[in-house]
Design an enzyme around this catalytic site. Structure first.
Site, short mmCIF file in Angstrom:
data_model
loop_
_atom_site.label_atom_id
_atom_site.label_comp_id
_atom_site.label_asym_id
_atom_site.label_seq_id
_atom_site.Cartn_x
_atom_site.Cartn_y
_atom_site.Cartn_z
N GLY A 277 0.96 -1.28 0.06
CA GLY A 277 0.14 0.15 -0.06
C GLY A 277 0.82 1.36 0.01
O GLY A 277 1.80 1.36 -0.54
N SER A 278 0.19 2.28 0.83
CA SER A 278 0.86 3.59 0.75
C SER A 278 2.31 3.77 0.83
O SER A 278 2.76 3.02 2.05
CB SER A 278 -0.12 4.39 1.36
OG SER A 278 0.48 5.64 1.87
N SER A 279 2.81 4.61 0.56
CA SER A 279 4.34 5.21 1.03
C SER A 279 4.15 5.78 2.64
O SER A 279 5.29 6.09 3.14
CB SER A 279 4.87 6.12 -0.01
OG SER A 279 3.99 7.46 0.04
#
Lengths: 148, 433
Positions: free
Chosen positions: A69-71
């Protein structure tokens, strides 16, 4: 270390954040999201589709396949450190930038790149010792002296 | 151990001050954790400093923005002074600004703090683009350029669509890169790590924006962190389609790099996509897979009474704003239903000039900037059920806000805002073979 009584299994990997701790394992068979996947205020998994939805990882040896998923992954796990809800250690299978940076800024002993898959070999509740200085994870099983 | 140049050793040893030395220390620990042989030079950093969070607020109250930058952006506990950005650095999406006041239950304190952070960081040279899509508004990397970007949807776009080279960086690595111009040369920076690993064969032509999002969500789930290569008679995607595809693939999985032979620049051909190696056995994407993805994205919807419609994740392109404006022309939103279009402030300015913002506002909708409900963890007061045309937002927002989600086409979402009811259904697939 392999001669310690009651030792079940030694997993050999590479320590990426130094330190040595012992505690209970919390094993996720699914990858974990940081942003949108955990709540730093409580140290819990909040992704509804996740097998550990609602489970708290604070003070546990978090064993998981890798980050997804997201950074924001590293920032969210860094927040668990700043808010006192961090896991005790990290043990993961797949090394990525998200997981590596996340482990560094969470500042907990971390081992990865194993000779065997920790997610398959460790069970939630196992007592494990994470020796990131030597790249070792020693799995003792759930209760001292008892088979799992 | 990472090998440093003389210049990098000088930075590590304090020639350029404590902050730069701390940044090099973080980059060295990070490079060693990854097993990187050396660092690459970069002149393009996209990170985040201004986004409010409880941990950041606490640090700011203890020691100002310098303290927050040291701990969060450099992983350093010392008192340091934030130096000017060494290389061009932009702020990605962050919290809501002034335009949130009075229309959502969002902390005014956060708005004030963020405005203060904006002043501080812009004085240090940060470009406040305030969007998850910097490539839409002034930060368009060139082919082959080594960059250090956060934001998974921007990373996958930069690598795959633009052919720039970046890993999925985080707050501390981009913070450190911004004042050193360095980032570990590992992973996607190296050509040998950019070739495809999985072959995805679509039996369907993508019929539009929604289809590209569902396909991306399927691909991410199927390959997780690997590098998929998509083949088939897919049709011609536009910027918004690939923005949606990549964001979805980076939500259901961790895709940072993909190839569509003939469409994306690292893969003029199928052979090039795999670096000359034989392609693996293909995974099929057909009607059954598409249906399963649609059902999965709609599995959290139960009530069909829609409180809130969200368009623009990642931030809407001009064309997307125009589509919403056209769909709302002469219509009025249902009482009790809100519609927000999220876009970069620079594109909102164009939307204003085009008259689209006025059309959307006349209908009762809003064009908002800087953030999104997921980033700011906020929706209109009382929202229990929302609808979106974004697979990424449908994936994340239910977990973040504890609300129900519906996923559909842009037009179905606009319809839901006007009627207050969800009436979406899966559009027929365009079966090619």
């Amino acid at each position: 270390m392999t001669s310690v009584a009651g030792t079940r299994l030694v997993l050999r990997g590479r320590g990426i954040v130094p330190g040595r701790v012992a505690g209970r394992a919390l094993v996720s068979h699914e990858t974990i999201s940081g942003w949108g996947g955990i709540e730093p205020a409580t140290g819990t998994i909040i992704e509804r589709r996740h097998e550990l939805y609602g489970v708290c990882f604070t003070g546990k040896v978090l064993v998981f396949p890798g980050a997804k998923g997201s950074s924001g992954w590293s920032g969210f796990f860094q927040s668990t450190r700043l808010m006192g809800t961090a896991p005790l250690a990290m043990v993961f299978t797949n090394l990525t930038t998200k997981a590596a940076l996340g482990a560094i800024v969470t500042r907990v002993p971390t081992v990865t790149e194993f000779d065997d898959d920790p997610v398959a070999k460790i069970t939630t509740g196992d007592r494990v010792e994470v020796d990131a200085d030597n790249g070792l994870v020693v799995v003792y099983g759930p209760r001292p002296g008892h088979p799992r | 151990m990472v090998t440093l140049t003389d210049e990098e050793k000088a930075m590590r040893d304090g020639r350029d001050g404590d902050a730069v030395a701390a940044a090099m220390d973080l980059l060295i620990r990070y490079a060693d954790a990854l097993g990187a042989a050396h660092l690459c030079e970069t002149r393009n950093v996209a990170g985040t400093n201004t986004q409010p969070s409880p941990a950041k607020t606490k640090l700011f109250e203890e020691g100002g923005w310098s303290k927050a930058f040291a701990v969060i952006s450099l992983d350093c506990d010392d008192d340091i002074e934030v130096p000017p950005m060494k290389v061009p650095t932009c702020q990605l999406q962050h919290g809501f600004g002034d335009d949130a006041l009075g229309i959502m239950p969002y902390s005014e304190r956060n708005i004030e703090l963020q405005a203060d952070a904006e002043s501080f960081y812009s004085s240090k040279g940060v470009n406040v683009l305030a969007t998850c899509t910097p490539y839409q508004v002034g930060n368009l990397p060139t082919y082959g350029e080594h960059i250090a970007w956060m934001e998974s949807s921007a990373v996958v776009y930069a690598n795959s669509v633009l052919g720039a080279r970046t890993n999925c960086e985080g707050g501390a690595s981009t913070g450190s890169a911004s004042i050193t111009g360095r980032i570990p040369c590992w992973g996607n920076h190296l050509v040998e790590n950019r070739y495809g690993t999985h072959l995805i064969e679509s039996g369907l032509r993508m019929t539009g924006f929604q289809d590209w999002g569902m396909f991306g969500y399927f691909v991410g789930d199927a390959v997780q962190e690997a590098r998929p290569v998509m083949v088939g008679d897919l049709g011609q995607p536009d910027l918004a389609d690939l923005k949606h595809f990549g964001a979805a693939a980076a939500s259901s999985g961790g895709v940072e790099m993909y190839h569509i032979p003939g469409r994306t620049p690292d893969a003029p051909t199928l052979e090039a996509a795999f670096g000359g190696a034989a392609p693996p056995e293909p995974l099929r994407y057909g009607e059954a897979e598409r249906r399963a993805i649609y059902d999965s994205l709609n599995s959290i919807g139960n009530s069909e009474d829609i409180d809130f419609v969200l368009i623009g994740c990642p931030h809407a392109s001009l064309e997307q704003i125009g589509r919403v404006a056209r769909a709302l022309e002469g219509r009025t939103l249902s009482a009790g239903t809100e519609l927000w279009v999220m876009t970069p402030r620079a594109l909102r300015a164009v939307s204003d000039r085009n008259g689209w913002t006025a059309t959307i506002e006349r209908a009762g909708g809003r064009v908002l900037t800087d953030s999104c409900p997921a980033m700011s963890r906020v929706a209109p007061t009382g929202t229990k059920v929302f609808a979106t045309d974004s697979a990424k937002q449908a994936h994340y927002l239910p977990a973040i806000l504890g609300i129900e989600a519906w996923f559909g086409t842009t037009e179905e979402c606009v319809d839901a805002a006007v009627t207050g009811r969800w009436r979406g259904s899966l559009t027929p697939a365009a079966v090619v073979r």
